[in-house]
Design a protein around this motif. Sequence first.
Motif, PDB file in Angstrom:
ATOM      1  N   LEU A 260       0.849  -1.202   0.000  1.00  0.00           N
ATOM      2  CA  LEU A 260       0.000   0.000   0.000  1.00  0.00           C
ATOM      3  C   LEU A 260       0.873   1.237   0.000  1.00  0.00           C
ATOM      4  CD1 LEU A 260      -2.837  -0.497   2.665  1.00  0.00           C
ATOM      5  CD2 LEU A 260      -2.970  -0.860   0.197  1.00  0.00           C
ATOM      6  N   TYR A 261       0.468   2.217  -0.765  1.00  0.00           N
ATOM      7  CA  TYR A 261       1.050   3.555  -0.649  1.00  0.00           C
ATOM      8  C   TYR A 261      -0.103   4.544  -0.645  1.00  0.00           C
ATOM      9  CZ  TYR A 261       3.422   7.907  -1.671  1.00  0.00           C
ATOM     10  OH  TYR A 261       3.863   9.214  -1.611  1.00  0.00           O
TER      11      TYR A 261
ATOM     12  N   ASN B 159       6.520  11.277  -5.132  1.00  0.00           N
ATOM     13  CA  ASN B 159       6.751   9.869  -4.802  1.00  0.00           C
ATOM     14  C   ASN B 159       5.873   8.949  -5.653  1.00  0.00           C
ATOM     15  OD1 ASN B 159       8.706  10.182  -2.757  1.00  0.00           O
ATOM     16  ND2 ASN B 159       7.135  10.651  -1.237  1.00  0.00           N
TER      17      ASN B 159
ATOM     18  N   HIS C  61       7.357   8.388  -9.018  1.00  0.00           N
ATOM     19  CA  HIS C  61       8.469   7.431  -8.972  1.00  0.00           C
ATOM     20  C   HIS C  61       7.988   5.996  -8.815  1.00  0.00           C
ATOM     21  CE1 HIS C  61      12.437   9.287  -9.021  1.00  0.00           C
ATOM     22  NE2 HIS C  61      11.894  10.355  -8.495  1.00  0.00           N
TER      23      HIS C  61
ATOM     24  N   GLN D  45       8.285   2.585 -11.304  1.00  0.00           N
ATOM     25  CA  GLN D  45       9.157   1.453 -10.940  1.00  0.00           C
ATOM     26  C   GLN D  45       8.387   0.173 -10.671  1.00  0.00           C
ATOM     27  OE1 GLN D  45      12.504   1.395 -10.783  1.00  0.00           O
ATOM     28  NE2 GLN D  45      12.907   3.573 -11.101  1.00  0.00           N
TER      29      GLN D  45
ATOM     30  N   ARG E 105      -4.092   9.487   6.141  1.00  0.00           N
ATOM     31  CA  ARG E 105      -3.758   8.261   5.404  1.00  0.00           C
ATOM     32  C   ARG E 105      -4.762   7.151   5.696  1.00  0.00           C
ATOM     33  NH1 ARG E 105       2.805   7.604   5.960  1.00  0.00           N
ATOM     34  NH2 ARG E 105       3.385   9.382   4.647  1.00  0.00           N
TER      35      ARG E 105
ATOM     36  N   MET F 257       4.282  16.207  12.083  1.00  0.00           N
ATOM     37  CA  MET F 257       5.735  16.287  12.130  1.00  0.00           C
ATOM     38  C   MET F 257       6.183  16.396  13.587  1.00  0.00           C
ATOM     39  SD  MET F 257       6.774  18.009   8.735  1.00  0.00           S
ATOM     40  CE  MET F 257       7.811  19.279   9.473  1.00  0.00           C
TER      41      MET F 257
ATOM     42  N   ASN G  30      10.895  20.360  14.545  1.00  0.00           N
ATOM     43  CA  ASN G  30      11.225  20.903  13.219  1.00  0.00           C
ATOM     44  C   ASN G  30      10.025  21.453  12.466  1.00  0.00           C
ATOM     45  OD1 ASN G  30      10.032  18.730  11.908  1.00  0.00           O
ATOM     46  ND2 ASN G  30      11.949  17.685  11.518  1.00  0.00           N
TER      47      ASN G  30
ATOM     48  N   GLY H 124      14.432   4.557  -8.602  1.00  0.00           N
ATOM     49  CA  GLY H 124      13.202   5.047  -7.993  1.00  0.00           C
ATOM     50  C   GLY H 124      13.527   5.739  -6.679  1.00  0.00           C
ATOM     51  N   LEU H 125      12.735   6.729  -6.333  1.00  0.00           N
ATOM     52  CA  LEU H 125      12.962   7.462  -5.079  1.00  0.00           C
ATOM     53  C   LEU H 125      11.679   7.481  -4.261  1.00  0.00           C
ATOM     54  CD1 LEU H 125      14.886  10.789  -5.897  1.00  0.00           C
ATOM     55  CD2 LEU H 125      15.827   8.629  -5.072  1.00  0.00           C
ATOM     56  N   TYR H 126      11.822   7.293  -2.969  1.00  0.00           N
ATOM     57  CA  TYR H 126      10.722   7.563  -2.050  1.00  0.00           C
ATOM     58  C   TYR H 126      11.300   8.368  -0.890  1.00  0.00           C
ATOM     59  CZ  TYR H 126       7.111   7.083   1.463  1.00  0.00           C
ATOM     60  OH  TYR H 126       6.166   7.364   2.435  1.00  0.00           O
ATOM     61  N   ARG H 127      10.904   9.622  -0.800  1.00  0.00           N
ATOM     62  CA  ARG H 127      11.423  10.518   0.236  1.00  0.00           C
ATOM     63  C   ARG H 127      10.254  11.145   0.969  1.00  0.00           C
ATOM     64  NH1 ARG H 127      15.720  14.264  -2.815  1.00  0.00           N
ATOM     65  NH2 ARG H 127      13.868  14.736  -4.084  1.00  0.00           N
ATOM     66  N   GLU H 128      10.370  11.245   2.277  1.00  0.00           N
ATOM     67  CA  GLU H 128       9.232  11.709   3.048  1.00  0.00           C
ATOM     68  C   GLU H 128       9.717  12.528   4.250  1.00  0.00           C
ATOM     69  OE1 GLU H 128       6.416  12.961   3.612  1.00  0.00           O
ATOM     70  OE2 GLU H 128       5.342  11.388   2.544  1.00  0.00           O
ATOM     71  N   ILE H 129       8.874  13.455   4.701  1.00  0.00           N
ATOM     72  CA  ILE H 129       9.296  14.372   5.762  1.00  0.00           C
ATOM     73  C   ILE H 129       9.010  13.857   7.166  1.00  0.00           C
ATOM     74  CG2 ILE H 129       9.146  16.406   4.299  1.00  0.00           C
ATOM     75  CD1 ILE H 129       6.408  16.989   5.432  1.00  0.00           C
ATOM     76  N   MET H 130       8.257  12.776   7.288  1.00  0.00           N
ATOM     77  CA  MET H 130       8.023  12.200   8.607  1.00  0.00           C
ATOM     78  C   MET H 130       9.251  11.407   9.036  1.00  0.00           C
ATOM     79  SD  MET H 130       4.117  11.639   8.794  1.00  0.00           S
ATOM     80  CE  MET H 130       4.190   9.906   9.285  1.00  0.00           C
ATOM     81  N   PRO H 131       9.370  11.136  10.332  1.00  0.00           N
ATOM     82  CA  PRO H 131      10.438  10.230  10.751  1.00  0.00           C
ATOM     83  C   PRO H 131      10.232   8.846  10.141  1.00  0.00           C
ATOM     84  CG  PRO H 131       9.533  11.417  12.653  1.00  0.00           C
ATOM     85  CD  PRO H 131       8.620  11.695  11.485  1.00  0.00           C
TER      86      PRO H 131
ATOM     87  N   ASP I 212       6.553   5.838   9.567  1.00  0.00           N
ATOM     88  CA  ASP I 212       5.955   5.976   8.250  1.00  0.00           C
ATOM     89  C   ASP I 212       5.466   4.607   7.756  1.00  0.00           C
ATOM     90  OD1 ASP I 212       5.650   7.854   5.784  1.00  0.00           O
ATOM     91  OD2 ASP I 212       6.499   5.999   5.006  1.00  0.00           O
TER      92      ASP I 212
ATOM     93  N   ASN J  13       3.957   3.850   5.033  1.00  0.00           N
ATOM     94  CA  ASN J  13       4.271   3.598   3.623  1.00  0.00           C
ATOM     95  C   ASN J  13       5.647   2.961   3.465  1.00  0.00           C
ATOM     96  OD1 ASN J  13       1.881   4.608   2.440  1.00  0.00           O
ATOM     97  ND2 ASN J  13       2.627   6.713   2.578  1.00  0.00           N
TER      98      ASN J  13
ATOM     99  N   THR K 140      12.909  20.804   6.847  1.00  0.00           N
ATOM    100  CA  THR K 140      12.464  19.441   6.576  1.00  0.00           C
ATOM    101  C   THR K 140      11.480  19.479   5.418  1.00  0.00           C
ATOM    102  OG1 THR K 140      12.795  18.799   8.867  1.00  0.00           O
ATOM    103  CG2 THR K 140      11.328  17.423   7.568  1.00  0.00           C
TER     104      THR K 140
ATOM    105  N   ARG L 212      10.773  17.369   1.371  1.00  0.00           N
ATOM    106  CA  ARG L 212      11.204  16.218   0.570  1.00  0.00           C
ATOM    107  C   ARG L 212      12.453  16.543  -0.227  1.00  0.00           C
ATOM    108  NH1 ARG L 212       5.674  13.695  -2.026  1.00  0.00           N
ATOM    109  NH2 ARG L 212       4.775  12.922  -0.070  1.00  0.00           N
TER     110      ARG L 212
END
Lengths: 255, 255, 255, 255
Positions: A57-58, A69, A72, A76, A96, C62, C66, D56-63, D67, D69, D94, D96
């Motif tokens: 799941l995303y 995201n 991307h 992929q 979410r 968040m 930050n 492929g990239l997956y970048r996120e601002i949460m810790p 997360d 996802n 912070t 992406r």
Amino acid sequence: MCRWLAYSGDEIFLEDLLFKPEHSLVEQSQHATEAKVATNGDGFGVGWYGQQEEPGLYREIMPAWNDCNLRHLARQIKSSHFFAHVRASTGTATSRANCHPFAYENWMGMHNGQVGGYEQLRRPLEAHISDCHYLNRMGTTDSEALFYMLFCLGLEENPVKAICRMVSTVETLQKEKEITAPFRCTMAITDGKRLFSLRHASDSYAPSLYWQKQEGRLVVVSEPLSVDRTGWNKVPESHVLISEGSEVLDIVSIQ
Amino acid sequence: MCRWLAYSGDEIFLEDLLFKPEHSLVEQSQHATEAKVATNGDGFGVGWYGQQEEPGLYREIMPAWNDCNLRHLARQIKSSHFFAHVRASTGTATSRANCHPFAYENWMGMHNGQVGGYEQLRRPLEAHISDCHYLNRMGTTDSEALFYMLFCLGLEENPVKAICRMVSTVETLQKEKEITAPFRCTMAITDGKRLFSLRHASDSYAPSLYWQKQEGRLVVVSEPLSVDRTGWNKVPESHVLISEGSEVLDIVSIQ
Amino acid sequence: MCRWLAYSGDEIFLEDLLFKPEHSLVEQSQHATEAKVATNGDGFGVGWYGQQEEPGLYREIMPAWNDCNLRHLARQIKSSHFFAHVRASTGTATSRANCHPFAYENWMGMHNGQVGGYEQLRRPLEAHISDCHYLNRMGTTDSEALFYMLFCLGLEENPVKAICRMVSTVETLQKEKEITAPFRCTMAITDGKRLFSLRHASDSYAPSLYWQKQEGRLVVVSEPLSVDRTGWNKVPESHVLISEGSEVLDIVSIQ
Amino acid sequence: MCRWLAYSGDEIFLEDLLFKPEHSLVEQSQHATEAKVATNGDGFGVGWYGQQEEPGLYREIMPAWNDCNLRHLARQIKSSHFFAHVRASTGTATSRANCHPFAYENWMGMHNGQVGGYEQLRRPLEAHISDCHYLNRMGTTDSEALFYMLFCLGLEENPVKAICRMVSTVETLQKEKEITAPFRCTMAITDGKRLFSLRHASDSYAPSLYWQKQEGRLVVVSEPLSVDRTGWNKVPESHVLISEGSEVLDIVSIQ
């Protein structure tokens, strides 16, 4: 109201349906043409069967059209069976947990529509979720409640029967509470192999739902992915389209 | 293209303009009528003067229409001078740093429009930002670059002259690079007291900009907040509306 | 486990307690010293009484340390009565709806601790929420469930009695389900005027809770805001501190 | 300071390194032991080579630790070459765009450390990015600037030489500006096949960097993934580890 898409058949990239078609699902997130609202910007989600028995799941709270995201991942990830959903909230929060699809073990579901009088019905609907599935109730939407209710109504034994019971449970509750606002929905449910696509309304205004079969590919979708409607068939109202891979097995009435 | 609103005058709640009018700014985030696109869902921001010399900022990447925090803040915060902005990205990412307004010390700015050929111009535009202001360049938008450029062009001494120079700097750079795509913009700049509202285009298609003066209140806005246009005046093309509190001081040509 | 702070007294800026003290609440979000975990990075929230009868809320997913919006808001917003909370999830998701404080009309509440066996107790606890309050149940935490239960247990008539009943309801349910994991909690509840600060555990390991009275200011907090503990008093276990403005009215046993 | 991990070798699930080891990268996001700070909660990212030439990239601002996802993706995505990074900001926002890894065509890079005096150096460093790569500069970090500088310094022809030049460019600029704060960094760069892992400091306090070779697998990581350090080798200071697949090709000095 939301827009969704379910795919089965040969393995393809998610982007082949989410981004590439002229009226792709992501395009529909901004410019839906057959929904009450054109904008489906209250979160989105994709669920796909890949390397595990349970789907991946995303789900994200940003609009699908500006989530880098998603771009991307869609480029992929290849899958022979996946769901995608862009959300227009009918009142519940953008989180979410309120984004579709929902997944439990190998099962996955998503929904478009509205349970009339949901504010009054949330609790009685949730009462139809078993304790074990209630632990997985993470959000507050009618959609997620309907999904988990199905398990209690025999989804794993007989999906079509469970869907029929779900519909009649909702409509019975509406009658008991003297709710006149309709129950309108399209819903996709899968165990990872067979796909059950419901189109229904308690009045005669069911949300749109189409399917298209091409060589090795079956798409079920709220709106056709092309402007040209050739080859796109409407799922009849109050029917469930049953398919496996790219094959339509049956289209059965739920009444 | 985006939609924005600037207010000065008697202290009011932000919600009085963001949520309550029939065609409020938040309504415009979903259903703008005078913009290229109806949806302004790529983040938003508010900036207000209150308890400190510098403005407060609240900027978020979700669409304004479904941000519960904005609803709360707009209901609690009173101000006699504030900006609000809903964003439709023209290509740059959805991040807080790319959301308007931008603030530096007591100054604040926001923007709607597009610098034609920005991909080629980003670097030369940034070269017009002084080292000290470049530290505050946090995003990648043309809007933020224009804001910080203004300081280098004398904003603190003569705001109108700085605005004129900014416009001519952009258009000169476009000519140098042989860019034919136009420079179209509306922009609001304030030092916390006076408000400078620019409407301009290098061709003759400047984005819309209106102002309305009522007892003790001045609103400058991309689109009128009511369907009835009585009392809403267009800012003429290539002019700056200069105001202080609820008083219009002047409307000057920048050419 | 989380960290929280409640303030009443002279009007001050939120930043005076959230950011400025050496062991401020935001500092505690990264470096808590009296909690099981040092990091409270799973969202945060502030709620303050200001211009309206009901409190304003700002809750975000968040980490507090930050979030640039929090810094701005804490610098602009003045209040004579506010709550702030940094969250370390004990299992439930990071969503705004799961962030504290929770608010209903003029009431506000927040919580630190854990209901042992909550997975089994979620449903029976929710059964103690009235239909009218259940509509406002937006998340899945034990904390929010406890807050809405209180209304059903007479919060508006007799807050201390409602708190006692809430504690005994939880502990009775735990016994019925033969749950041995303890119920440990600190909780702050206010109607906008009086503040009720509970510290309790079903075993003898209640989370820490301190209060400090200074000229015109009362602070109740999970951990002292200074390294020097002079002037910080522990709330006794299984007691409720009752205060109004900067005055402590009583400290009563709940047993 | 951040924590990162680079993997090459047999195809494995991302979760095999991100979640499963006792001191996995996600565990390090909360409990790093060899960094200045234990918490790396200011966003995260993964980049993997899979079905396309570019990663492929997956970048996120949460810790990373909360997360959901990431958990799903790490369980579904298999790769024979991937990067993962958990971020502790040294001042920049912070977003992406400020999360690692960074990608350009088939190249990918990530970084841990700090350019002393970066506030003064941001602009001169950016001046070493070519126009064509500057278009892809989306954030404000030193890390991203270093990544795009490398292309201008010959990355595509001779990666080790480009890395040497990057280091000397930074240190020369620091000297010119009379900055005494050190340049400390570890960095991973790949073209999708070969991996270049730099460990360096201008003083003698380079951030930690380890590698481990097992049957068909090579891991380079800020901190060992197990408490037992058997089999974990330190990359020497001011050296680049060059590897391809699971094979270490060379460890070369950059001086």
